[in-house]
Design a protein around this motif. Structure first.
Motif, short mmCIF file in Angstrom:
data_model
loop_
_atom_site.label_atom_id
_atom_site.label_comp_id
_atom_site.label_asym_id
_atom_site.label_seq_id
_atom_site.Cartn_x
_atom_site.Cartn_y
_atom_site.Cartn_z
N ALA A 24 51.81 40.91 39.28
CA ALA A 24 52.78 40.38 40.25
C ALA A 24 53.43 41.58 40.95
O ALA A 24 54.13 42.36 40.31
N PHE A 67 47.71 40.65 42.59
CA PHE A 67 46.59 41.60 42.65
C PHE A 67 45.94 41.62 41.27
O PHE A 67 46.52 41.15 40.29
N GLU A 96 55.54 51.38 34.84
CA GLU A 96 56.17 50.11 35.20
C GLU A 96 56.18 49.25 33.95
O GLU A 96 55.12 48.87 33.46
N GLU A 126 56.83 45.74 32.07
CA GLU A 126 56.78 44.36 32.55
C GLU A 126 56.62 43.39 31.37
O GLU A 126 55.94 43.71 30.39
N ASP A 168 52.24 48.60 33.47
CA ASP A 168 51.37 48.59 34.65
C ASP A 168 51.45 49.98 35.27
O ASP A 168 52.23 50.23 36.18
N LYS A 181 45.90 50.98 40.19
CA LYS A 181 46.45 50.48 38.93
C LYS A 181 45.35 50.14 37.93
O LYS A 181 45.62 49.52 36.91
N THR A 217 57.74 44.55 37.80
CA THR A 217 58.58 45.59 37.20
C THR A 217 59.93 45.68 37.91
O THR A 217 60.02 45.52 39.13
MN MN Z 1 53.65 46.21 38.34
#
Ligand code: MN
Length: 285
Positions: free
Chosen positions: A83, A115, A141, A143, A172, A185, A255
């Protein structure tokens, strides 16, 4: 129940600072042959495995958590869904920092949509993160990660929680640059899931959880999932309008503010209320 995968494909029930080795519960999984079923076999059969683990618990060997290497609690997701821009204060920092926005238009999540991260980027906390591209900036990040249990497409938000097997902490990891998110990523080790799977029955409301990440003991990100723009139910509703969610699929819900660079030698400590804490080392291979 807190279920971990550790060492060489062993299964543990986490209780405080130790686990109970319930690997024999994996015998509940069916034998498979090529072509393999899509989705994670353990999560597909989680109810049977948990029942078997509970029956084994009392006589199961006790192992200190400090002595094991924790793997990703999901071995074979069919996809890892991200997200983007799902906390307002993270959007604000992205708008301020050219490293983050790269002169791209910062869209809302409803416009940008989800994504996908490569499934080959997935590791557990015991594996650590190996940074690529030495000249680039690499950010953490933290999450809330949702693991899907029951398959579904076009899931309405009222039914969304029924599709969740459990929760974990997700990292992430992101390399900054001009490429699409999915490229930046999806480097090997850039999706960390751990320290274990907390089954959905233990978390009544996923939208009220404190989350934070420290790097070398210094707090970098600290927020609460109540600040999600799309809450957990809406993420499931929205993302399942794109694709069927399958058992073992991982949703990284976004995040909060405070994303910042990491370097080889750093130790990231991530915590989420009701789930636990994991330490993840950063290196360069
Ligand atoms: Mn992220």
């Amino acid at each position: 129940m807190k279920i971990c995968r550790y060492n060489e494909d062993r299964l543990g029930l986490v209780e405080g600072d130790h686990l109970r080795d319930v690997s024999a519960a994996l015998e509940k999984l069916p034998a498979v042959r090529w072509p393999l079923p899509v989705g994670d076999l353990l999560i597909t059969h989680l109810d049977e495995v948990c029942a078997a683990a509970a029956a084994l618990r009392e006589k199961a060997p006790v192992v200190p958590l400090a002595e094991v290497r924790l793997n990703s609690p999901v071995a074979n997701p069919s996809k890892i869904i991200g997200a983007p821009v799902n906390y307002q204060l993270h959007i604000d920092e992205a708008l301020r920092d050219v490293d983050l926005h790269q002169n791209r238009k910062v869209l809302t999540i409803e416009t940008a949509g989800p994504f996908l991260k490569s499934v080959s980027s997935l590791v557990g906390p015991g594996d650590g993160v190996s940074l690529g591209f030495p000249d680039r900036r690499h950010d953490h990040e933290v999450e809330l990660a949702v693991v899907i249990g029951k398959p579904g497409r076009h899931i309405p938000r009222e039914r969304a929680l029924e599709h969740i097997a459990g929760y974990a902490i997700g990292l992430d990891m992101t390399v900054r640059g001009p490429e699409d998110r999915s490229a930046r990523k999806s480097l090997d080790t850039y999706s960390v899931l751990g320290p274990w799977l907390v089954t959905a029955d233990e978390i009544a409301d996923p939208n009220v959880l404190d989350l934070e990440i420290l790097v070398n003991g210094e707090v970098r990100q600290k927020s609460n999932t109540s600040r999600l723009i799309l809450d957990v139910q809406r993420c499931i509703e929205f993302f399942s309008s794109f694709y069927t969610l399958r058992p073992g699929d991982i949703i990284m819900t976004g995040t909060p503010e405070g994303v910042a660079p990491v370097d080889p030698g750093d130790v990231m400590t991530a915590r989420i209320e009701g789930i636990g804490q994991m330490d993840v080392r950063v290196r360069r291979d």
